[in-house]
Design a protein around this motif. Sequence first.
Motif: not given
Lengths: 170, 728
Positions: A139-150, A152-156, B653-664
């Motif tokens: 549920d938590a992963k699903q709720a946060l699926s639209g959120h990005l973190c660069r 890499g703090s995801h597990r915390r 040409t990769a200028t947003d998070w759809t064209s430059y995806p990162i791990l979720g």
Amino acid sequence: MTATAPKQGKAPPKTPDIRLSVNGKPRTLSAASSKRPLLHALRDELGLTATKYGCGKGQCGACTVLADGQPVRACLMTVAEAAGKSITTLEGLGTPKAPHAVQAAFIAEQASQCGYCTSGMVMETAALLATTPEPSLEDAKQALSGHLCRCGSHRRILRAVMRASGRPQP
Amino acid sequence: MTTALSRRDLLKAAGALVVGFTLPVPVLANARSVAADQVDSFLAIAPDGSVTIYCGKVDLGQGLRIAIRQMAAEELGLGVERIALIEGDTDLTPDQGPTAGSTGVAKGGVQIRQAAATARQALIRLAAQRLEIAEGELDLMDGEVRPLSGDNRALGIGDLLGEGGFGLALDPAAPLRRPSTYKVVGQPLPRPDVPAKVTGRHVYVHDFTLPGMLHGRVIRPNAVGATLLSVDETGLKAIKGARMIRIRDFLAVLADSEWNAIRAAALLKPVWSEAATLSGHERVRDAMKAGPFVAEETLVAKGDVDKALAEAGDRVHRAEYYWPVQSHASLGPSCAVADVRSDSATIWTASQATHRFRPAFARLLGLPEDKVRLVYLDGSGCYGMNGHDDAAADAALLSKAVGKPVRVQWSREDELGWDPKGPPQLLALEGCRDENGLITGWRTEMWLPKATAGLPNVPLLAPQAAGLPQPPGLITGLIAQNGDPPYGVPAQEVKVHWLADAPLRPSNIRAPGKIANVFAVESFFDELCAGAQLDPLVARLQGLRDLRGLTVVTRAAARLGWKPRPSPNPEPGIGRGAAYVHYKRSETYVAIAMEAELDKESGRIRVRRVVCSHDCGLVINPDALRLQIEGAIIQTLSRTLLEEVTFDSHRVTATDWTSYPILGFADIPEIEVDLVDRPDQPPMGGGEAAATPVPAALANAVFDASGLRLRTVPFTPERVKAAIMESS
């Protein structure tokens, strides 16, 4: 007081102001450019800078606030759409001395590096726990699926969500 | 408690935004020494005994704010809550070099620790004179010099020193406290900025404002290298107060709010020249082999590689590895605020290198260096130089042009389109083994863009467009290290073909170059092992001679539950892989082992579990270090699985998070971090090394799971499916 005085002092505006509630207080925003994103009104007009611009397209979640308790992207919601709504930002959730349970869990788990995504993560989590007080890890992963973190703090962050709900932590 | 203070609290308390970061010791800019050999440059003791540390390195989210405090606190015999920290302000902090190369603790912290040790020695000496007790019978604790005898004549450090400061040079021989007595170093203390970040009170550069400040937005050309032919600004009349600034090809708008600046930028109608200067991302790899080259260099030469290869007959193996152009992909856009006056300038920036950029900004603004001040404020995390310094140059040029403070915040498209990029890397390897499987010869050839010798910083976009002078060239970081296998191969050679240019403006990106080099070396090692039917982890243990290296490899293997057998796995589907690095062959030791599965139908790779054993010497703060390591692993998995900057002949040409995806969140594996603490060893970097073994460990796990060898990053499902087709 004469009958004409108020008339002179109050020229009728072209468009009525937009009224809404922000962090429990009634606020008024100019309707002059009512298609401007709520994000800009919050940051530049109301000085509530916890909400961050990340992408302007609703792809990263950094600008998430609550509108009538629902998580919304403040970069996509216009000021006009926010009219009459009750908006909560990260500042309204709690303070360093009296943090909200979700904020306290994020602090306890040290679930933030640069912290730029943190505001959106906390708001989304608060919305999740309001409807699902005991979420599963999925549920938590699903709720946060639209959120990005660069950073890499995801597990915390996931640990913080589970801690805030009193569930076993991953 | 000082540590609970957010920057906003500090700003409020100071009552003035401009010099708001000097509490609790109010010192005016230009009033203090910043010489890097003086104790007073690094620390000040207030009459109440509280301490301010002045640190040239900055906290980008990696935890330096607590680590530096811990290192100073330990030597000074003080709690971290009694220490305030000023970071990266060119007027207030010594130049400790850029916050890059994983040197925050290893160099910045160690220097501050030595300053604190010198201070402790001086304080004890002062107290010894006053108390007439031998120095050896005194110690510094809880902010006081106390006799070890228990005699209660304690002297507070604030009273001892007085207002004059130490007036002492840093003493490289000042004794440090023994690690066995550490009370603060090694503790998992919480980072002081986290509460403010989590409650929205932390002031990022994006949130910083000045009275009368305007908002600027720069309109970049529609193609790299295009010039501005004309611009129609009549549309700006629709926005009150909006105006255009043009300096040659540097085109920008200014407005009274961010939103109006965004609207104004969209209303300008520029006409750009035709430019098609780029190769397109699909042609980069071939173009690298074609040159032009500026130099050939042999980095490692040991034994006779040609002879070894000739003697091995058909036991010679060759393979090529490619790493694409990647973006720092900071989650927030770059941003800066500049206040340029006729005789001076202050720039608030998220730069990793405020001191290093100061001369560049002085030149850009036509001001003497000592009249230009760069003040660090947090930005969105950067992992090498992203667009922050460009945004600072944008703001500086605009503030100078308009005579008012200007804030510039980039858009998402600006950030992914125009941040300086991690350069591409191509590697060709050949190796051979004897009848017993021992590797007898190895050659690594690299094709890399050559960084310009002596160039202090990445050339910035704004002066380039405005036609202002700046030294040209390329910055990449040190990208040629770790190209040699650390397993005692008797004949080995590492050669670089240095390229004159890079396809897009390059800069340093986390663990510069070493991620791709370790990817190639550690994957190829597994290839040679597979050819000889050897377990690749056992082969590593047999080849390693360094005890610390052996330790991390053994521990990672044990944690993963590694059972010796050759790859691929006789039961396909799930595989395990490992990789090892001794970072730069002189710093941190890391071994990573992981489990991954490959779905051959979809081409999707799923990483199930990652184990990392990590030895960076003395650990200052294990909790912050663990998070750094986890972050490095997750970010590098993202770079390996998903990331490539795409571009055509005109532009990115990769200028947003759809064209430059990162791990979720859906794809984050289990991660176990195993810290090998070595309190008797110097502390080394924790921000970069753990990133480097990730791609090879993953590629080796995929090979183990499927027999498929992936040598081109990113490992997207499309590419994996194509590789499956090719191999069958």
